[in-house]
Design a protein around this motif. Structure first.
Motif, mmCIF file in Angstrom:
data_model
loop_
_atom_site.group_PDB
_atom_site.id
_atom_site.type_symbol
_atom_site.label_atom_id
_atom_site.label_comp_id
_atom_site.label_asym_id
_atom_site.label_seq_id
_atom_site.Cartn_x
_atom_site.Cartn_y
_atom_site.Cartn_z
ATOM 1 N N GLU A 131 55.824 -45.294 8.382
ATOM 2 C CA GLU A 131 56.457 -46.362 8.153
ATOM 3 C C GLU A 131 55.952 -47.483 8.010
ATOM 4 O O GLU A 131 56.028 -48.518 6.997
ATOM 5 N N VAL A 132 55.252 -47.842 8.989
ATOM 6 C CA VAL A 132 54.501 -49.242 9.281
ATOM 7 C C VAL A 132 53.387 -49.026 8.199
ATOM 8 O O VAL A 132 53.049 -50.314 7.608
ATOM 9 N N ILE A 133 52.665 -48.079 7.868
ATOM 10 C CA ILE A 133 51.611 -47.929 6.809
ATOM 11 C C ILE A 133 52.210 -48.252 5.779
ATOM 12 O O ILE A 133 51.375 -49.067 4.798
ATOM 13 N N LYS A 134 53.655 -47.816 5.406
ATOM 14 C CA LYS A 134 53.890 -48.144 3.899
ATOM 15 C C LYS A 134 54.226 -49.393 3.623
ATOM 16 O O LYS A 134 54.216 -50.045 2.630
ATOM 17 N N HIS A 135 54.673 -50.209 4.925
ATOM 18 C CA HIS A 135 54.894 -51.759 4.808
ATOM 19 C C HIS A 135 53.601 -52.403 4.917
ATOM 20 O O HIS A 135 53.720 -53.603 4.426
ATOM 21 N N LEU A 136 52.560 -51.963 5.151
ATOM 22 C CA LEU A 136 51.374 -52.578 5.270
ATOM 23 C C LEU A 136 50.554 -52.691 3.936
ATOM 24 O O LEU A 136 49.596 -53.458 3.659
ATOM 25 N N ILE A 137 50.716 -51.440 3.088
ATOM 26 C CA ILE A 137 49.898 -51.267 2.027
ATOM 27 C C ILE A 137 50.011 -52.451 1.084
ATOM 28 O O ILE A 137 48.762 -52.836 0.397
ATOM 29 N N LEU A 138 51.132 -52.835 0.725
ATOM 30 C CA LEU A 138 51.111 -54.066 -0.411
ATOM 31 C C LEU A 138 50.680 -55.322 -0.024
ATOM 32 O O LEU A 138 49.698 -55.950 -0.581
ATOM 33 N N PRO A 139 51.102 -55.865 1.240
ATOM 34 C CA PRO A 139 50.453 -57.157 1.694
ATOM 35 C C PRO A 139 48.941 -57.175 2.117
ATOM 36 O O PRO A 139 48.238 -57.914 1.847
ATOM 37 N N ALA A 209 46.705 -66.140 5.471
ATOM 38 C CA ALA A 209 47.539 -65.367 5.153
ATOM 39 C C ALA A 209 48.979 -66.017 4.918
ATOM 40 O O ALA A 209 49.842 -64.963 4.651
ATOM 41 N N ILE A 210 49.325 -67.204 4.897
ATOM 42 C CA ILE A 210 50.582 -67.977 4.913
ATOM 43 C C ILE A 210 51.394 -67.339 3.445
ATOM 44 O O ILE A 210 52.281 -67.004 3.582
ATOM 45 N N LEU A 211 50.462 -67.321 2.433
ATOM 46 C CA LEU A 211 51.052 -67.108 1.158
ATOM 47 C C LEU A 211 51.572 -65.711 1.178
ATOM 48 O O LEU A 211 52.763 -65.296 0.931
ATOM 49 N N THR A 212 50.525 -64.564 1.429
ATOM 50 C CA THR A 212 50.955 -63.338 1.482
ATOM 51 C C THR A 212 52.215 -63.176 2.441
ATOM 52 O O THR A 212 52.997 -62.096 2.045
ATOM 53 N N GLU A 213 52.155 -63.676 3.594
ATOM 54 C CA GLU A 213 53.027 -63.390 4.595
ATOM 55 C C GLU A 213 54.506 -63.729 3.939
ATOM 56 O O GLU A 213 55.707 -63.265 4.203
ATOM 57 N N ASN A 214 54.707 -65.144 3.390
ATOM 58 C CA ASN A 214 55.933 -65.520 2.957
ATOM 59 C C ASN A 214 56.318 -64.612 1.769
ATOM 60 O O ASN A 214 57.555 -64.647 1.576
ATOM 61 N N ILE A 215 55.529 -64.116 1.160
ATOM 62 C CA ILE A 215 55.900 -63.210 -0.200
ATOM 63 C C ILE A 215 56.505 -62.154 0.293
ATOM 64 O O ILE A 215 57.480 -61.524 -0.255
ATOM 65 N N PHE A 216 55.777 -61.643 1.162
ATOM 66 C CA PHE A 216 56.434 -60.118 1.651
ATOM 67 C C PHE A 216 56.991 -59.955 2.886
ATOM 68 O O PHE A 216 57.368 -59.127 3.466
#
Length: 269
Positions: A131-139, A209-216
């Motif tokens: 489940e954690v891997i699935k959340h990691l893939i896109l960001p 990573a601020i943009l990526t973290e805010n988007i996801f």
């Protein structure tokens, strides 16, 4: 003097918003960013290095042209646009991966180290691990795009320079298989600039990573600093920048030390 000694002792001040010590709050956010940055860098290194090697091996081939065009596009592509497109196509249209978050909110991971991939394995929860891997893939993919392109271009450039050397021509003249010439001899001698770029990009990922973290919706240090800026929580802003700068310096120190392990001609007295 107290302002200088405090951070050295781990005293980063008190948050104006929560009235809690920043040193106690910042840990989970920092570990979340480190996990995301490491996954992104692994993706960037594996794809970028191999794309650069193959492009140099088959210089001026269709693969070389396609790989370098893709690298140029990746280098020019805004992360926020790519992240939104990933969410719209992969998460909303295809419903393959989650759009936001770090884990399943209905079955949260018990934080031990702060690195959820390790924590889930330590707890013996294989289902949570995937489940954690699935959340990691896109960001991770969104964050890896730019360093992947830079690493691919640098690897290709460095490999082409080494492959024109006399010892490479000698190895090929002796009948050594091209695979071993490329990966054993050429790549080993082309590593210094590649490792330098990887180190620099890793440091930049931690702070960028601020943009990526805010988007996801990733609860990392970028999001932590962003929220602090909105609420004018100056101790958090200063502490976050200080921690990122410290990590950047340490990463570059490690890269400098790696030079001696990569190239025997480099020695530190």
């Amino acid at each position: 003097m107290g302002l200088l000694i405090g951070p050295v002792k781990g005293d980063l001040g008190v948050s104006l918003k929560t009235n809690s010590p920043v040193s106690e709050e910042i840990g989970p956010y920092l570990m979340a960013t480190i996990e995301l940055a490491l996954i992104a860098m692994i993706i960037a290194v594996v794809i970028g290095v191999n794309a650069g090697i193959i492009s140099a091996w088959f210089q001026n081939s269709w693969f070389d042209y396609v790989a370098m065009v893709i690298a140029l596009i990746g280098l020019s592509m805004p992360i926020f646009w790519l992240g939104l497109m990933e969410q719209y196509i992969i998460s909303i249209q295809w419903d393959l991966l989650p759009t936001t978050g770090r884990d399943n909110i209905r079955d949260p991971v018990e934080a031990i180290t702060g690195l959820y991939l390790i924590d889930t394995l330590m707890a013996g929860r294989v289902d949570q691990f995937f489940e954690v891997i699935k959340h990691l893939i896109l960001p991770g993919l969104a964050l890896a795009t730019i360093p992947m392109a830079i690493i691919a271009r640098m690897t290709r450039s460095s490999m082409l320079e080494v492959m024109r050397s006399d010892f490479i021509r000698t190895a090929r003249a002796k009948g050594m298989k091209m695979f071993w010439v490329v990966y054993k001899h050429s790549f080993k001698n082309a590593l210094i600039p590649v490792v330098t770029v990887i180190g620099l990009q890793t440091g930049l990922l931690l702070g960028g990573a601020i943009l990526t973290e805010n988007i996801f919706g990733w609860p990392g240090i970028g999001t932590y600093i962003y929220d602090a800026i909105l609420s004018r929580d100056y101790p958090v802003i200063q502490s976050g920048i200080l921690v990122i700068a410290f990590l950047f310096v340490m990463i570059n120190l490690v890269v400098d030390l790696l030079y001696a392990a990569i190239d025997p001609r480099i020695k530190y007295k």
